[in-house]
Write a protein that holds these residues in place. Sequence first.
Motif, PDB file in Angstrom:
ATOM      1  N   ASP A  79      20.727   1.532  37.210  1.00 25.08           N
ATOM      2  CA  ASP A  79      20.584   0.402  38.113  1.00 25.08           C
ATOM      3  C   ASP A  79      19.819  -0.727  37.429  1.00 25.08           C
ATOM      4  N   MET A  80      18.870  -0.360  36.581  1.00 24.32           N
ATOM      5  CA  MET A  80      18.088  -1.343  35.837  1.00 24.32           C
ATOM      6  C   MET A  80      18.909  -1.982  34.726  1.00 24.32           C
ATOM      7  N   LEU A  81      19.777  -1.179  34.101  1.00 20.30           N
ATOM      8  CA  LEU A  81      20.560  -1.636  32.956  1.00 20.30           C
ATOM      9  C   LEU A  81      22.044  -1.334  33.169  1.00 20.30           C
ATOM     10  N   PRO A  82      22.730  -2.120  34.004  1.00 17.00           N
ATOM     11  CA  PRO A  82      24.145  -1.848  34.298  1.00 17.00           C
ATOM     12  C   PRO A  82      25.063  -1.893  33.084  1.00 17.00           C
ATOM     13  N   ALA A  83      24.639  -2.546  32.018  1.00 15.73           N
ATOM     14  CA  ALA A  83      25.465  -2.605  30.807  1.00 15.73           C
ATOM     15  C   ALA A  83      25.729  -1.211  30.248  1.00 15.73           C
ATOM     16  N   LEU A  84      24.816  -0.290  30.524  1.00 10.34           N
ATOM     17  CA  LEU A  84      24.977   1.083  30.032  1.00 10.34           C
ATOM     18  C   LEU A  84      26.182   1.778  30.647  1.00 10.34           C
ATOM     19  N   LEU A  85      26.593   1.361  31.823  1.00  6.84           N
ATOM     20  CA  LEU A  85      27.653   2.043  32.547  1.00  6.84           C
ATOM     21  C   LEU A  85      28.980   2.023  31.806  1.00  6.84           C
ATOM     22  N   THR A  86      29.221   1.010  30.990  1.00 12.83           N
ATOM     23  CA  THR A  86      30.485   0.905  30.272  1.00 12.83           C
ATOM     24  C   THR A  86      30.323   1.070  28.761  1.00 12.83           C
ATOM     25  N   CYS A  87      29.194   1.588  28.339  1.00  9.75           N
ATOM     26  CA  CYS A  87      28.999   1.782  26.898  1.00  9.75           C
ATOM     27  C   CYS A  87      29.763   3.022  26.426  1.00  9.75           C
ATOM     28  N   GLU A  88      29.940   3.107  25.125  1.00  7.87           N
ATOM     29  CA  GLU A  88      30.622   4.258  24.529  1.00  7.87           C
ATOM     30  C   GLU A  88      29.549   5.140  23.901  1.00  7.87           C
ATOM     31  N   PRO A  89      29.246   6.297  24.473  1.00  6.01           N
ATOM     32  CA  PRO A  89      28.127   7.122  24.001  1.00  6.01           C
ATOM     33  C   PRO A  89      28.106   7.369  22.502  1.00  6.01           C
ATOM     34  N   HIS A  90      29.251   7.654  21.903  1.00  6.94           N
ATOM     35  CA  HIS A  90      29.275   7.973  20.476  1.00  6.94           C
ATOM     36  C   HIS A  90      28.884   6.772  19.617  1.00  6.94           C
ATOM     37  N   ASN A  91      29.167   5.576  20.090  1.00  6.32           N
ATOM     38  CA  ASN A  91      28.847   4.376  19.316  1.00  6.32           C
ATOM     39  C   ASN A  91      27.525   3.732  19.720  1.00  6.32           C
ATOM     40  N   ASP A  92      27.119   3.927  20.977  1.00  8.84           N
ATOM     41  CA  ASP A  92      25.966   3.189  21.494  1.00  8.84           C
ATOM     42  C   ASP A  92      24.726   4.037  21.767  1.00  8.84           C
ATOM     43  N   ILE A  93      24.901   5.269  22.193  1.00  7.04           N
ATOM     44  CA  ILE A  93      23.746   6.094  22.575  1.00  7.04           C
ATOM     45  C   ILE A  93      23.378   7.117  21.505  1.00  7.04           C
ATOM     46  N   TYR A  94      24.365   7.799  20.952  1.00  7.23           N
ATOM     47  CA  TYR A  94      24.066   8.832  19.953  1.00  7.23           C
ATOM     48  C   TYR A  94      23.363   8.282  18.711  1.00  7.23           C
ATOM     49  N   PRO A  95      23.696   7.068  18.223  1.00 12.23           N
ATOM     50  CA  PRO A  95      22.927   6.513  17.094  1.00 12.23           C
ATOM     51  C   PRO A  95      21.445   6.335  17.435  1.00 12.23           C
ATOM     52  N   LEU A  96      21.141   5.968  18.679  1.00 11.64           N
ATOM     53  CA  LEU A  96      19.737   5.836  19.097  1.00 11.64           C
ATOM     54  C   LEU A  96      19.047   7.193  19.065  1.00 11.64           C
ATOM     55  N   LEU A  97      19.719   8.223  19.591  1.00  8.62           N
ATOM     56  CA  LEU A  97      19.125   9.561  19.611  1.00  8.62           C
ATOM     57  C   LEU A  97      18.869  10.047  18.190  1.00  8.62           C
ATOM     58  N   ASP A  98      19.807   9.778  17.309  1.00  5.54           N
ATOM     59  CA  ASP A  98      19.640  10.165  15.905  1.00  5.54           C
ATOM     60  C   ASP A  98      18.453   9.430  15.284  1.00  5.54           C
ATOM     61  N   PHE A  99      18.304   8.163  15.607  1.00  6.92           N
ATOM     62  CA  PHE A  99      17.188   7.355  15.094  1.00  6.92           C
ATOM     63  C   PHE A  99      15.850   7.901  15.581  1.00  6.92           C
ATOM     64  N   LEU A 100      15.745   8.209  16.859  1.00  4.62           N
ATOM     65  CA  LEU A 100      14.486   8.716  17.406  1.00  4.62           C
ATOM     66  C   LEU A 100      14.138  10.080  16.825  1.00  4.62           C
ATOM     67  N   LEU A 101      15.142  10.920  16.658  1.00  4.37           N
ATOM     68  CA  LEU A 101      14.886  12.275  16.171  1.00  4.37           C
ATOM     69  C   LEU A 101      14.569  12.307  14.683  1.00  4.37           C
ATOM     70  N   ASN A 102      15.339  11.587  13.882  1.00  3.83           N
ATOM     71  CA  ASN A 102      15.255  11.736  12.427  1.00  3.83           C
ATOM     72  C   ASN A 102      14.435  10.667  11.722  1.00  3.83           C
ATOM     73  N   GLU A 103      14.378   9.467  12.260  1.00  8.94           N
ATOM     74  CA  GLU A 103      13.601   8.415  11.594  1.00  8.94           C
ATOM     75  C   GLU A 103      12.213   8.261  12.222  1.00  8.94           C
ATOM     76  N   VAL A 104      12.173   8.160  13.539  1.00  7.89           N
ATOM     77  CA  VAL A 104      10.867   8.061  14.195  1.00  7.89           C
ATOM     78  C   VAL A 104      10.207   9.437  14.255  1.00  7.89           C
ATOM     79  N   GLN A 105      11.050  10.478  14.183  1.00  5.34           N
ATOM     80  CA  GLN A 105      10.603  11.882  14.192  1.00  5.34           C
ATOM     81  C   GLN A 105       9.918  12.259  15.512  1.00  5.34           C
ATOM     82  N   ILE A 106      10.582  11.879  16.598  1.00  3.77           N
ATOM     83  CA  ILE A 106      10.146  12.297  17.924  1.00  3.77           C
ATOM     84  C   ILE A 106      10.726  13.688  18.183  1.00  3.77           C
ATOM     85  N   PRO A 107       9.940  14.667  18.598  1.00  2.00           N
ATOM     86  CA  PRO A 107      10.477  16.002  18.907  1.00  2.00           C
ATOM     87  C   PRO A 107      11.578  15.901  19.960  1.00  2.00           C
ATOM     88  N   TYR A 108      12.569  16.791  19.856  1.00  2.00           N
ATOM     89  CA  TYR A 108      13.725  16.721  20.752  1.00  2.00           C
ATOM     90  C   TYR A 108      13.313  16.713  22.216  1.00  2.00           C
TER      91      TYR A 108
END
Length: 305
Positions: free
Chosen positions: A108-137
Amino acid sequence: MAIIELYPKFFFTQNPIPKPFKNPNFNPRNTAFNPIAQISHQPITTTPNRGIIFREKVLYLEKLKVNPQKAFKQNPTLRTCPLRTLKSVEQCLSSIGIHRTEMGRILDMLPALLTCEPHNDIYPLLDFLLNEVQIPYHDVQKSILRCPRLLVSSVENRLRPALWFLRELGFVGPHSLTCQTTLLLVSSVENTLLPKVEFLMGLGFTRVEVSNMVVRSPGLLTFSVANNLGPKVEFFLNEMNGDVAELKGFPQFFSFSLEKRIKPRHAELVRLGLAIPLQEMLRVSDGEFDSRLFELRLREIEGRR
């Protein structure tokens, strides 16, 4: 919600209808020469009614606690995208532990997310947080819940440059970013982070001293210079006759409300003719502050006897 269907208009010719052509070889049982028979043997295909599809999306958004009117206005692509796109986003967020109620708040806060493509838009972020920022899963979802804007921020243009800047500033080792401080990554280096560092250095602090201050109190980098840092420094120096060095030892000063905490307590100290360290003045609750003043006042009275 009223669904209006527009049906095409048919226009008929004014010319007389010609007489039917008689084919001597025509055989009703022969489908090769019988167009009606051909049609009757063709599979019937139907296309979903657009109004029904639209209604399904509205109901889906309402179940997620997302305001449909707001979502369609801020993300027009939502009107034409298939329902499976919305469901793929929900499945992606659910896979990292975000519950449906929390998901609705984010979408509701970010309606743009509703039409995003997870493999191109969300999974790269998760990979960045896990492997570069090194946030535990198990903390990744905490980072996102604390700062949903991470989901719509470019890794290449926003998050990674901010990470490099923060590490140079001192957010390394025991001071590395955590799920509590990853919200700093959505800040622009040029427009947000750097101006605050320059403001603090402009007060006379060295780069090392500023580094020590912000890693102890990361919230400093989230405050506005014009609306927060500047007015508080001005009041501290001009009204409280404070020493900048005291701010170096207590950078949390900037996290307290100027109008609701700093000014009223300073006024009370002035009224009673008392003075206490900045940390003691602000960190304690209202009850503890009053008790401290009563104790100091009592000592002052006893000292006069």
